[in-house]
Design a protein around this motif. Structure first.
Motif, PDB file in Angstrom:
ATOM      1  N   THR A  49       0.828  -1.213   0.000  1.00  0.00           N
ATOM      2  CA  THR A  49       0.000   0.000   0.000  1.00  0.00           C
ATOM      3  C   THR A  49       0.860   1.259   0.000  1.00  0.00           C
ATOM      4  N   THR A  50       1.955   1.216   0.728  1.00  0.00           N
ATOM      5  CA  THR A  50       2.813   2.402   0.815  1.00  0.00           C
ATOM      6  C   THR A  50       3.284   2.809  -0.577  1.00  0.00           C
ATOM      7  N   GLU A  51       3.790   1.845  -1.324  1.00  0.00           N
ATOM      8  CA  GLU A  51       4.255   2.152  -2.682  1.00  0.00           C
ATOM      9  C   GLU A  51       3.078   2.661  -3.535  1.00  0.00           C
ATOM     10  N   VAL A 100     -10.022   2.115   8.959  1.00  0.00           N
ATOM     11  CA  VAL A 100      -8.963   2.785   9.720  1.00  0.00           C
ATOM     12  C   VAL A 100      -8.147   1.720  10.457  1.00  0.00           C
ATOM     13  N   ASN A 101      -6.852   1.742  10.254  1.00  0.00           N
ATOM     14  CA  ASN A 101      -6.056   0.594  10.747  1.00  0.00           C
ATOM     15  C   ASN A 101      -5.986   0.506  12.264  1.00  0.00           C
ATOM     16  N   ILE A 102      -6.049   1.634  12.968  1.00  0.00           N
ATOM     17  CA  ILE A 102      -5.862   1.569  14.429  1.00  0.00           C
ATOM     18  C   ILE A 102      -7.154   1.280  15.197  1.00  0.00           C
ATOM     19  N   VAL A 139      -8.224   6.259  -1.900  1.00  0.00           N
ATOM     20  CA  VAL A 139      -8.643   5.427  -0.766  1.00  0.00           C
ATOM     21  C   VAL A 139      -7.500   4.504  -0.336  1.00  0.00           C
ATOM     22  N   ASP A 140      -7.235   4.511   0.969  1.00  0.00           N
ATOM     23  CA  ASP A 140      -6.268   3.587   1.545  1.00  0.00           C
ATOM     24  C   ASP A 140      -7.012   2.308   1.899  1.00  0.00           C
ATOM     25  N   GLY A 141      -6.830   1.295   1.060  1.00  0.00           N
ATOM     26  CA  GLY A 141      -7.566   0.043   1.253  1.00  0.00           C
ATOM     27  C   GLY A 141      -6.707  -1.061   1.852  1.00  0.00           C
ATOM     28  N   ALA A 142      -5.641  -0.661   2.552  1.00  0.00           N
ATOM     29  CA  ALA A 142      -4.705  -1.665   3.097  1.00  0.00           C
ATOM     30  C   ALA A 142      -5.437  -2.783   3.823  1.00  0.00           C
ATOM     31  N   HIS A 143      -6.462  -2.415   4.592  1.00  0.00           N
ATOM     32  CA  HIS A 143      -7.146  -3.421   5.416  1.00  0.00           C
ATOM     33  C   HIS A 143      -8.476  -3.888   4.863  1.00  0.00           C
ATOM     34  N   ALA A 144      -8.936  -3.269   3.803  1.00  0.00           N
ATOM     35  CA  ALA A 144     -10.282  -3.611   3.337  1.00  0.00           C
ATOM     36  C   ALA A 144     -10.271  -4.625   2.196  1.00  0.00           C
ATOM     37  N   ALA A 160      -3.800  -1.046  -1.965  1.00  0.00           N
ATOM     38  CA  ALA A 160      -3.959  -2.076  -0.929  1.00  0.00           C
ATOM     39  C   ALA A 160      -2.727  -2.980  -0.884  1.00  0.00           C
ATOM     40  N   SER A 161      -2.573  -3.635   0.243  1.00  0.00           N
ATOM     41  CA  SER A 161      -1.516  -4.638   0.401  1.00  0.00           C
ATOM     42  C   SER A 161      -2.166  -6.009   0.314  1.00  0.00           C
ATOM     43  N   LEU A 162      -1.495  -6.943  -0.345  1.00  0.00           N
ATOM     44  CA  LEU A 162      -2.085  -8.270  -0.496  1.00  0.00           C
ATOM     45  C   LEU A 162      -1.588  -9.235   0.575  1.00  0.00           C
ATOM     46  N   HIS A 163      -0.542  -8.817   1.320  1.00  0.00           N
ATOM     47  CA  HIS A 163      -0.021  -9.690   2.388  1.00  0.00           C
ATOM     48  C   HIS A 163      -0.815  -9.539   3.683  1.00  0.00           C
ATOM     49  N   LYS A 164      -1.800  -8.659   3.675  1.00  0.00           N
ATOM     50  CA  LYS A 164      -2.638  -8.523   4.876  1.00  0.00           C
ATOM     51  C   LYS A 164      -3.826  -9.478   4.786  1.00  0.00           C
ATOM     52  N   TRP A 165      -4.828  -9.135   3.994  1.00  0.00           N
ATOM     53  CA  TRP A 165      -6.077  -9.915   4.053  1.00  0.00           C
ATOM     54  C   TRP A 165      -6.247 -10.903   2.918  1.00  0.00           C
TER      55      TRP A 165
HETATM   56  C1  LIG Z   1      -4.141   1.844   6.830  1.00  0.00           C
HETATM   57  C2  LIG Z   1      -2.787   1.401   6.358  1.00  0.00           C
HETATM   58  N1  LIG Z   1      -2.278   1.951   5.266  1.00  0.00           N
HETATM   59  C3  LIG Z   1      -1.088   1.591   4.794  1.00  0.00           C
HETATM   60  C4  LIG Z   1      -0.332   0.637   5.428  1.00  0.00           C
HETATM   61  C5  LIG Z   1       0.996   0.289   4.869  1.00  0.00           C
HETATM   62  O1  LIG Z   1       0.988  -1.028   4.430  1.00  0.00           O
HETATM   63  P1  LIG Z   1       2.327  -1.623   3.820  1.00  0.00           P
HETATM   64  O2  LIG Z   1       3.338  -1.576   4.907  1.00  0.00           O
HETATM   65  O3  LIG Z   1       1.964  -3.023   3.433  1.00  0.00           O
HETATM   66  O4  LIG Z   1       2.694  -0.751   2.701  1.00  0.00           O
HETATM   67  C6  LIG Z   1      -0.804   0.038   6.571  1.00  0.00           C
HETATM   68  C7  LIG Z   1      -0.004  -0.977   7.271  1.00  0.00           C
HETATM   69  O5  LIG Z   1      -0.364  -1.521   8.281  1.00  0.00           O
HETATM   70  C8  LIG Z   1      -2.068   0.425   7.057  1.00  0.00           C
HETATM   71  O6  LIG Z   1      -2.562  -0.106   8.164  1.00  0.00           O
END
Ligand SMILES: Cc1ncc(COP(=O)(O)O)c(C=O)c1O
Length: 421
Positions: A125-127, A205-207, A230-235, A253-258
């Motif tokens: 997601t960061t990238e 929201v991640n937290i 949209v930050d879909g890291a967790h969705a 989004a990140s694929l290593h999460k969900w």
């Molecule tokens: C809401 C959210 N955005 C972005 C990231 C970054 O994800 P990544 O480290 O896989 O790029 C995270 C990581 O936990 C996150 O919770």
């Protein structure tokens, strides 16, 4: 193995992970007409899904938000991809790397519900989101809107743009337990000015695990001429949805999460008509300005990571998005309903079940989050993560598909003991 066989297997097709035992379980549930919400409560059923994972016996892992371990068969498939690519090395890279990666991109686009021309595979997601933030053609005085509870790396990237281009960032503070979608829409609307060009929102929201009403916020922002990322890291692969239905301009989004892919895999969606104006971070004269692949020239990278996404999709599709979401939501409600209202226990996640899924956050009055997480680990062998920022003070609790209600009973007992002390 002859060349033809190798090319096929390296693409993942003929080594597709079968999950035949789990598949037949789901087929039985389907035949019996068991709805996802009902199946979500069947512990004996989910115990067989749990058996697909290799768990460490030392602790109960309730911190799957960072990244979730893969089922063993998905992991084995990844390792097989590493071996295959290594065997053919540059021959592989120069012959079939491209088509095999394209096949995975197409499959991911299918999962996301968008055109492959709107999606690239990234590392995370960061990238993905930083590519958008840094690719914007910022002018001095331009404004962006985001929330205090957004992920630090993106907030930092916006701060960098402010330093470099003189753009301005405005932050809203999200309520922990909103009464309506309109409360959230109005909050974001209040931060928009005629100079606002981009709004960032977290899908979840991640937290806190708070699911935002993305479509409504997007519609409001678009009506004011503001683009939405949209930050879909967790969705992504956690909630059942298709990206175009959200109406947003950009989604990462990140694929290593969900999804349960190997570490270092993500996606970036850019709506077709937004591609041309984004500046790539890395140059690639061979790709048209309107081609999303211009954003993807990151050099030689571990291609086996991309290929192994196939096996994670196989597992995800075997479970089924609706069943996965229902089970994850059930697990969260299972423990939160047992501690809500207990003296000193504070839930930092919305009370409306529609506004959260697997992730929730809990604090204990008078105990610092880091001490809470430390006690949970050292006294009760429960692994969580402390959150102490942006009005959120507690431990983030994230079960996953392998989590049992027995794990959560142990957590609830530990939490009540800590709060009663
Ligand atoms: C809401 C959210 N955005 C972005 C990231 C970054 O994800 P990544 O480290 O896989 O790029 C995270 C990581 O936990 C996150 O919770």
């Amino acid at each position: 193995m002859n060349k033809r066989e190798f090319l096929t297997t390296a693409g993942g097709a003929s080594l597709a992970v079968a999950f035949s035992d789990v598949k037949s379980l789901f087929a039985e549930a389907d035949a019996a007409g068991t709805a996802p919400a009902e199946l979500a409560q069947d512990e004996a059923f989910w115990a067989q899904v749990r058996a697909k994972f290799k768990l460490k016996p030392d602790y109960i892992n309730l911190e799957n938000g960072y990244y979730c371990m893969q089922p063993q068969e998905v992991l084995e498939s990844f390792i097989a991809r590493v071996r295959e690519v290594n065997t053919e090395a540059s021959y592989y890279m120069r012959t079939v790397q491209g088509p095999n990666k394209e096949a995975v991109r197409n499959r991911l686009a299918g999962l996301a519900g968008c055109s492959p021309e709107e999606l690239i595979i990234t590392r995370n997601t960061t990238e993905s989101l930083d590519t958008v933030i840094a690719g914007f053609d910022w002018k001095p005085g331009d404004e962006a809107v985001m929330a205090e509870q957004d992920y630090g790396a993106m907030l930092d990237q916006f701060a960098l743009q402010a330093k470099r281009y003189g753009m301005v960032n405005r932050r809203v503070l999200l309520p922990l337990d909103p009464k309506s979608d309109e409360e959230l829409v109005d909050l974001y609307a209040s931060a928009i000015t005629p100079k606002t060009r981009l709004l960032m929102i977290g899908h979840m929201v991640n937290i806190t695990g708070h699911i935002l009403p993305v479509r409504k916020i997007v519609d409001m922002a678009h009506a004011k001429g503001v683009q939405v990322m949209v930050d879909g890291a967790h969705a992504f692969a956690h909630l059942e949805f298709k990206i175009p239905d959200l109406g947003c301009d950009y989604y990462g989004a990140s694929l290593h999460k969900w999804l349960g892919a190997n570490l270092g895999a993500g996606i970036l969606y850019v709506r077709k008509d937004r591609i041309e104006k984004l500046w790539p971070i890395y140059g690639d004269a061979g790709v048209a300005d309107t081609d999303i692949r211009k954003l993807n020239h990151t050099g030689t990278h571990p291609v086996h990571t991309d290929l192994a996404i196939n096996a994670a999709i196989d597992f995800h599709e075997t479970i089924g998005a609706a069943r996965k979401e229902a089970r994850l939501r059930y697990l969260q409600n299972y423990w939160t309903s047992r501690v809500r209202g207990v003296p000193r226990i504070v839930l930092n996640t919305p009370s409306d079940p529609k506004r959260s899924c697997a992730i929730a956050n809990v604090g204990v009055q008078g105990i610092a989050p880091r001490d809470l997480a430390k006690t949970l680990l050292e006294k009760h062998r429960i692994w969580t993560v402390a959150i102490d920022t942006a009005n959120v003070h507690g431990a983030r609790i994230t079960p996953h598909l392998y989590t049992s209600t027995a794990d959560l009973d142990a957590f609830v007992a530990a939490l009540k003991q800590i709060a009663a002390a």
